[in-house]
Design a protein around this motif. Sequence first.
Motif, PDB file in Angstrom:
ATOM      1  N   SER A 123       0.821  -1.208   0.000  1.00 22.94           N
ATOM      2  CA  SER A 123       0.000   0.000   0.000  1.00 22.94           C
ATOM      3  C   SER A 123       0.854   1.256   0.000  1.00 22.94           C
ATOM      4  O   SER A 123       0.533   2.247  -0.667  1.00 22.94           O
ATOM      5  CB  SER A 123      -0.938  -0.009   1.211  1.00 22.94           C
ATOM      6  N   LEU A 124       1.958   1.228   0.742  1.00 21.37           N
ATOM      7  CA  LEU A 124       2.843   2.388   0.785  1.00 21.37           C
ATOM      8  C   LEU A 124       3.390   2.738  -0.590  1.00 21.37           C
ATOM      9  O   LEU A 124       3.447   3.920  -0.972  1.00 21.37           O
ATOM     10  CB  LEU A 124       4.000   2.130   1.745  1.00 21.37           C
ATOM     11  N   VAL A 125       3.806   1.731  -1.341  1.00 19.53           N
ATOM     12  CA  VAL A 125       4.401   2.016  -2.647  1.00 19.53           C
ATOM     13  C   VAL A 125       3.338   2.507  -3.628  1.00 19.53           C
ATOM     14  O   VAL A 125       3.640   3.292  -4.536  1.00 19.53           O
ATOM     15  CB  VAL A 125       5.164   0.795  -3.193  1.00 19.53           C
ATOM     16  N   ARG A 131       8.776   7.414  -3.860  1.00 18.34           N
ATOM     17  CA  ARG A 131       9.564   7.404  -2.629  1.00 18.34           C
ATOM     18  C   ARG A 131      10.446   6.174  -2.547  1.00 18.34           C
ATOM     19  O   ARG A 131      11.477   6.188  -1.863  1.00 18.34           O
ATOM     20  CB  ARG A 131       8.625   7.431  -1.414  1.00 18.34           C
ATOM     21  N   TYR A 132      10.064   5.082  -3.224  1.00 16.00           N
ATOM     22  CA  TYR A 132      10.737   3.796  -3.050  1.00 16.00           C
ATOM     23  C   TYR A 132      11.278   3.290  -4.380  1.00 16.00           C
ATOM     24  O   TYR A 132      10.587   3.287  -5.389  1.00 16.00           O
ATOM     25  CB  TYR A 132       9.760   2.776  -2.444  1.00 16.00           C
ATOM     26  N   ALA A 133      12.531   2.842  -4.344  1.00 14.48           N
ATOM     27  CA  ALA A 133      13.177   2.356  -5.567  1.00 14.48           C
ATOM     28  C   ALA A 133      12.773   0.922  -5.890  1.00 14.48           C
ATOM     29  O   ALA A 133      12.798   0.512  -7.054  1.00 14.48           O
ATOM     30  CB  ALA A 133      14.696   2.449  -5.418  1.00 14.48           C
ATOM     31  N   ASP A 144      -7.867  -4.248   0.000  1.00 13.78           N
ATOM     32  CA  ASP A 144      -8.951  -3.754  -0.850  1.00 13.78           C
ATOM     33  C   ASP A 144      -8.941  -2.233  -0.957  1.00 13.78           C
ATOM     34  O   ASP A 144      -9.284  -1.682  -2.012  1.00 13.78           O
ATOM     35  CB  ASP A 144     -10.304  -4.209  -0.288  1.00 13.78           C
ATOM     36  N   ALA A 145      -8.527  -1.567   0.119  1.00 13.82           N
ATOM     37  CA  ALA A 145      -8.524  -0.101   0.123  1.00 13.82           C
ATOM     38  C   ALA A 145      -7.600   0.483  -0.932  1.00 13.82           C
ATOM     39  O   ALA A 145      -7.761   1.652  -1.317  1.00 13.82           O
ATOM     40  CB  ALA A 145      -8.110   0.408   1.510  1.00 13.82           C
ATOM     41  N   HIS A 146      -6.638  -0.311  -1.412  1.00 10.27           N
ATOM     42  CA  HIS A 146      -5.657   0.190  -2.372  1.00 10.27           C
ATOM     43  C   HIS A 146      -5.702  -0.552  -3.711  1.00 10.27           C
ATOM     44  O   HIS A 146      -4.900  -0.261  -4.606  1.00 10.27           O
ATOM     45  CB  HIS A 146      -4.250   0.078  -1.777  1.00 10.27           C
TER      46      HIS A 146
END
Length: 220
Positions: A123-125, A131-133, A144-146
């Motif tokens: 979800s973060l990515v 932000r993340y490689a 489900d939220a993402h």
Amino acid sequence: MTEIPLEHVHVAPDNESGTAPAVFVLHGRGADEEDLLPVARHLPDGLHVVSLRAPDPLQGGYTWYELDLSAGGLEASQPDAADFRRSLDLVAESVDAAVESYDLDSDRLGLLGFSQGAITSLSLVLEDPDRYAWIVALHGYLADAHADLEPDGIEDKPVFVGAGAGDRVIPESRSAAAADRFDEIGAAVTRGSYPGGHGIGQQELSDVVAFVESQIAKHE
């Protein structure tokens, strides 16, 4: 030093000089920030390891969120919405603070999560792909939220999804569905299916190490 919201363990590279790449490690439900350090120790030299502790105590360990079981039990569970939002924000804030505190290379940050940590990482990515490689998500699923997010910057993002063919906590089908969705939105997905259950075996560890090594080598 900037205060980092989440408790954590930081392992600096032996030959640290100037900014360096980092991996943020997110453990599973009921574990803690020490749990995945044996995995992280196999990752390439020269990589900062920042292993974060989930915010809420649970059974001698910690959890990122409570489970929403309304869809029919553990195999169909989802994160509790309010808990999940809080943890996503806390991790994002901790990443930003750690970059400043530990002089991390902000263009070479990876995520490595197991179970709840993998769900959180996926979800973060999707919320902030720039932000993340790269990301490693082991024995998790896409919340489900993402599931409908299709953010700019996710194209060609390296994503490793590992699953256990015998996993009875998070069935392989749920991890495969997450990999399918990342394929659909254009990420560069590497899949791994392993004969064990809800744990990281030797072959899975070897594949994760090879994947991370390949990502670090791209930016050397």
